[in-house]
Every structure is written in C-alpha cells, then in structure tokens.
Design a protein around this motif. Structure first.
Motif, PDB file in Angstrom:
ATOM      1  N   LYS A  15      47.779 -22.727  12.873  1.00 40.76           N
ATOM      2  CA  LYS A  15      45.890 -22.806  12.433  1.00 40.76           C
ATOM      3  C   LYS A  15      45.621 -22.365  13.885  1.00 40.76           C
ATOM      4  O   LYS A  15      43.811 -21.569  13.018  1.00 40.76           O
ATOM      5  CB  LYS A  15      46.286 -24.296  12.060  1.00 40.76           C
ATOM      6  N   ILE A  16      45.310 -22.845  15.112  1.00 40.49           N
ATOM      7  CA  ILE A  16      44.207 -22.216  15.784  1.00 40.49           C
ATOM      8  C   ILE A  16      44.033 -21.037  15.892  1.00 40.49           C
ATOM      9  O   ILE A  16      43.129 -20.212  16.257  1.00 40.49           O
ATOM     10  CB  ILE A  16      44.785 -23.489  17.095  1.00 40.49           C
ATOM     11  N   ARG A  45      45.569 -30.961  24.634  1.00 39.66           N
ATOM     12  CA  ARG A  45      46.199 -30.056  26.223  1.00 39.66           C
ATOM     13  C   ARG A  45      45.948 -28.285  25.773  1.00 39.66           C
ATOM     14  O   ARG A  45      46.806 -27.652  26.416  1.00 39.66           O
ATOM     15  CB  ARG A  45      47.367 -30.578  26.031  1.00 39.66           C
ATOM     16  N   THR A  46      44.885 -28.688  24.397  1.00 44.41           N
ATOM     17  CA  THR A  46      44.840 -27.194  23.514  1.00 44.41           C
ATOM     18  C   THR A  46      43.300 -27.139  24.442  1.00 44.41           C
ATOM     19  O   THR A  46      42.411 -27.109  24.320  1.00 44.41           O
ATOM     20  CB  THR A  46      45.120 -27.269  22.581  1.00 44.41           C
ATOM     21  N   ALA A  47      42.925 -25.823  24.978  1.00 42.20           N
ATOM     22  CA  ALA A  47      41.915 -25.223  25.280  1.00 42.20           C
ATOM     23  C   ALA A  47      41.107 -24.661  23.751  1.00 42.20           C
ATOM     24  O   ALA A  47      41.852 -24.651  23.522  1.00 42.20           O
ATOM     25  CB  ALA A  47      41.747 -24.462  26.543  1.00 42.20           C
ATOM     26  N   ALA A  48      40.088 -25.451  23.193  1.00 38.96           N
ATOM     27  CA  ALA A  48      39.504 -24.970  21.905  1.00 38.96           C
ATOM     28  C   ALA A  48      38.698 -23.034  22.187  1.00 38.96           C
ATOM     29  O   ALA A  48      38.948 -22.899  21.246  1.00 38.96           O
ATOM     30  CB  ALA A  48      38.155 -25.718  22.669  1.00 38.96           C
ATOM     31  N   GLY A  49      38.361 -23.092  23.663  1.00 42.47           N
ATOM     32  CA  GLY A  49      37.312 -21.225  23.353  1.00 42.47           C
ATOM     33  C   GLY A  49      36.541 -21.786  22.655  1.00 42.47           C
ATOM     34  O   GLY A  49      36.128 -22.198  22.092  1.00 42.47           O
ATOM     35  N   ALA A  69      40.519 -26.729  12.460  1.00 42.07           N
ATOM     36  CA  ALA A  69      40.589 -25.504  13.747  1.00 42.07           C
ATOM     37  C   ALA A  69      38.851 -24.934  13.041  1.00 42.07           C
ATOM     38  O   ALA A  69      39.258 -24.379  12.367  1.00 42.07           O
ATOM     39  CB  ALA A  69      41.034 -24.798  14.037  1.00 42.07           C
ATOM     40  N   LEU A  70      37.748 -24.822  13.428  1.00 39.88           N
ATOM     41  CA  LEU A  70      36.479 -24.183  12.984  1.00 39.88           C
ATOM     42  C   LEU A  70      35.884 -23.637  13.989  1.00 39.88           C
ATOM     43  O   LEU A  70      36.152 -23.603  14.724  1.00 39.88           O
ATOM     44  CB  LEU A  70      35.912 -25.721  12.598  1.00 39.88           C
ATOM     45  N   PRO A  71      35.782 -22.393  12.901  1.00 37.06           N
ATOM     46  CA  PRO A  71      34.817 -21.301  14.107  1.00 37.06           C
ATOM     47  C   PRO A  71      33.361 -22.351  14.410  1.00 37.06           C
ATOM     48  O   PRO A  71      33.093 -22.865  12.747  1.00 37.06           O
ATOM     49  CB  PRO A  71      34.424 -20.508  13.145  1.00 37.06           C
ATOM     50  N   ASP A  72      32.457 -21.853  14.746  1.00 43.13           N
ATOM     51  CA  ASP A  72      30.769 -22.300  15.335  1.00 43.13           C
ATOM     52  C   ASP A  72      30.333 -22.346  13.866  1.00 43.13           C
ATOM     53  O   ASP A  72      29.106 -22.586  14.394  1.00 43.13           O
ATOM     54  CB  ASP A  72      31.274 -21.903  15.907  1.00 43.13           C
ATOM     55  N   TYR A  73      30.637 -21.248  12.783  1.00 44.76           N
ATOM     56  CA  TYR A  73      29.566 -20.891  11.969  1.00 44.76           C
ATOM     57  C   TYR A  73      29.387 -21.959  11.115  1.00 44.76           C
ATOM     58  O   TYR A  73      28.713 -22.373   9.463  1.00 44.76           O
ATOM     59  CB  TYR A  73      29.555 -20.016  11.258  1.00 44.76           C
ATOM     60  N   ILE A  74      30.407 -23.213  10.524  1.00 45.32           N
ATOM     61  CA  ILE A  74      30.984 -24.494   9.389  1.00 45.32           C
ATOM     62  C   ILE A  74      31.534 -25.773  10.730  1.00 45.32           C
ATOM     63  O   ILE A  74      31.617 -25.314  11.764  1.00 45.32           O
ATOM     64  CB  ILE A  74      31.678 -23.500   8.606  1.00 45.32           C
ATOM     65  N   THR A  75      30.738 -26.275   9.178  1.00 49.09           N
ATOM     66  CA  THR A  75      31.174 -27.932  10.445  1.00 49.09           C
ATOM     67  C   THR A  75      32.179 -28.455   9.357  1.00 49.09           C
ATOM     68  O   THR A  75      32.831 -27.956   7.758  1.00 49.09           O
ATOM     69  CB  THR A  75      30.043 -29.220   9.759  1.00 49.09           C
ATOM     70  N   ALA A  76      32.724 -29.401   9.805  1.00 52.92           N
ATOM     71  CA  ALA A  76      33.940 -29.951   8.889  1.00 52.92           C
ATOM     72  C   ALA A  76      33.484 -30.459   7.444  1.00 52.92           C
ATOM     73  O   ALA A  76      34.265 -29.932   6.391  1.00 52.92           O
ATOM     74  CB  ALA A  76      34.742 -31.906   9.977  1.00 52.92           C
ATOM     75  N   GLU A  77      31.810 -31.130   7.304  1.00 56.48           N
ATOM     76  CA  GLU A  77      31.939 -31.357   5.968  1.00 56.48           C
ATOM     77  C   GLU A  77      31.867 -30.372   5.005  1.00 56.48           C
ATOM     78  O   GLU A  77      32.019 -30.320   3.759  1.00 56.48           O
ATOM     79  CB  GLU A  77      30.328 -31.824   6.093  1.00 56.48           C
ATOM     80  N   GLU A  78      31.173 -29.249   5.065  1.00 55.45           N
ATOM     81  CA  GLU A  78      31.499 -27.799   4.636  1.00 55.45           C
ATOM     82  C   GLU A  78      32.529 -27.188   4.690  1.00 55.45           C
ATOM     83  O   GLU A  78      32.123 -26.544   3.673  1.00 55.45           O
ATOM     84  CB  GLU A  78      30.731 -27.200   5.459  1.00 55.45           C
TER      85      GLU A  78
END
Length: 251
Positions: A15-16, A45-49, A69-78
C-alpha cells in the motif's frame, strides 16, 4: 510472527509503495487490535518520505481502524472509504446490544474486516462500514435478532457518538510495571495480569505488550481485550510505604 502477520506486513508495504508510485490514497480494510499492533510496529520503522501514514476509524479514539497511506494533497477524513449506516429499531422491539448488530451483519455473510465500530444507543446504532458494502447492507439488512430495523445513510460528520461512562480509580502501586498497572486497573491479581500480558491480550497505546515488567508512562492508554480500557491519567508522589499514587480513568 505468524504467517498472517507477515502477510499483513507485506500488504501494508505494498500500500505504501502504491501510494508513492501512483500519488493516490491507499488503505486496508478494518484492523483488529492485534493487526493494528503489527501494522503500527511496521510503520514506526518505515520512512514516510513524501507520503504520510495514519490509522483512522471515522472518529477520534475508534477501536477499529484502517491503515492509510496518503499523499500530501488529501486528509484521512477526505480519503476515508467509509459509509455510515444509521439503524433505528422499530417501536416495540427489545433494546439491542453490540453483539446483536454484529451477529446479524455476519449472518448476512459480511466479513468482520468490512465493518468498523458499531456505536449503540437506546433506539438503534450508527454502524461504520466500508463504502463497498453500503448498498448491500441497505438492501439486505432488515433486522437484528428479532427486532426489525429501519436504515438510512448519513454523513460521517453526523456520527452519533454515545457518551462514554468513565470511572475514576485511584490506587497505589509498588511500581509502574505493566502487570501492576493491569492488576490495579482491572481488578486482577498480579499473576493473572502477567498471564494476560503473556497471552497477547494487553495493549499499551495500541501496541501489543508482551513484557509484564514494561514500564507504563503517565498518559498511556492500556487495553485489556474483553475488559475495556483505561488511561493512566496521573502519577503522583509516594506514600509512607514507598508506594506510588496513581489515578486511572476507566472506560
């Protein structure tokens, strides 16, 4: 580590990687307490990057959550792939329990990992499910036990969270070892508390605890599966007998 645990780790790693390569949200189905512990240890122990990781169940302090696992343009709620089904008991039916709702859902052939928390109230329940099965439930879920239900979909923002009953417990401990904390908080002997830890049914801050002598810190959430959860809200001074004053909030 079991075969199932290794499979879950591989799934989360996939998934990541998919989130990074596709720049789109990726998520699992709902995880139980043990699965959450396995996943949280892996994530720690996994780098988020360039992506972020979170565990989300539709509201703060949810018991059943998914890994995201989320890219920076979206939140968990969205991004959360949830639907909220509001079940209301028809008049004249007996009050229903969490077990009634869960049992009737699994009786429809719905796997447990597709349902999240079931928040029970006097006249019904709010049921968080994966969006994929929402229409199936709306069409086929007619009763729980022998009580007829009426169903409606509602926005997750309108989730009705029952007020939790909180009991404040004050005690003194010889030390802040986990077995001492569990024994005091849940009314067990220290021997039985240690056995519970070794059986893998005690979790500290959502991580499975396996050592009875683990030191518990102020603010920690301690769960004994099947018996509830407590927060160690305050560690005070010491008594004349050199015991430590503690205050728990028990849910």
């Amino acid at each position: 580590m079991t075969k199932d645990d290794r499979y879950l780790e591989g799934l989360i790693e996939d998934k990541i990687e998919r989130c990074r390569s596709r720049y789109s949200p990726e998520y699992t189905t709902f995880l139980d307490a043990h699965q959450q512990s396995v996943a949280r240890k892996l994530v720690s122990r996994t780098a988020a990057g360039d992506v972020s990781f979170c565990f989300y169940g539709g509201y703060d302090d949810a018991d059943r959550v998914i890994f995201m696992a989320l890219p920076d343009y979206i939140t968990a709620e969205e991004a959360a792939p949830f639907a909220l089904i509001r079940a209301t008991c028809r008049e004249g039916g007996r009050p229903l329990t969490h077990r009634d709702y869960l049992g009737s859902l699994t009786g429809l052939g719905i796997k447990r990992e597709l349902t999240g928390d079931i928040l029970v109230r006097d006249d019904g329940a709010d049921i968080i499910v994966m969006e994929d099965i929402a229409e199936f439930i709306m069409t086929n879920y007619a009763k729980a036990g022998r009580t007829a239900l009426s169903l409606a979909r509602a926005p997750l923002s309108e989730l009705m969270i029952p007020e939790k009953k909180v009991t404040v417990v004050r005690d003194t401990l010889a030390s802040l070892r986990l077995d001492n904390v569990v024994a005091s908080a849940f009314g067990l002997s220290r021997t039985k508390a240690a056995e519970a830890v070794k059986r893998g049914i005690v979790f500290v801050d959502s991580i499975e605890a396996v050592k009875p002598d683990m030191q518990v810190e102020e603010g920690s959430k301690v769960v004994l599966r099947g018996s509830g959860k407590v927060y160690l809200r305050e560690i005070g001074g010491k008594s004349r007998k050199d015991r430590i004053y503690v205050t728990f909030e028990k849910y």
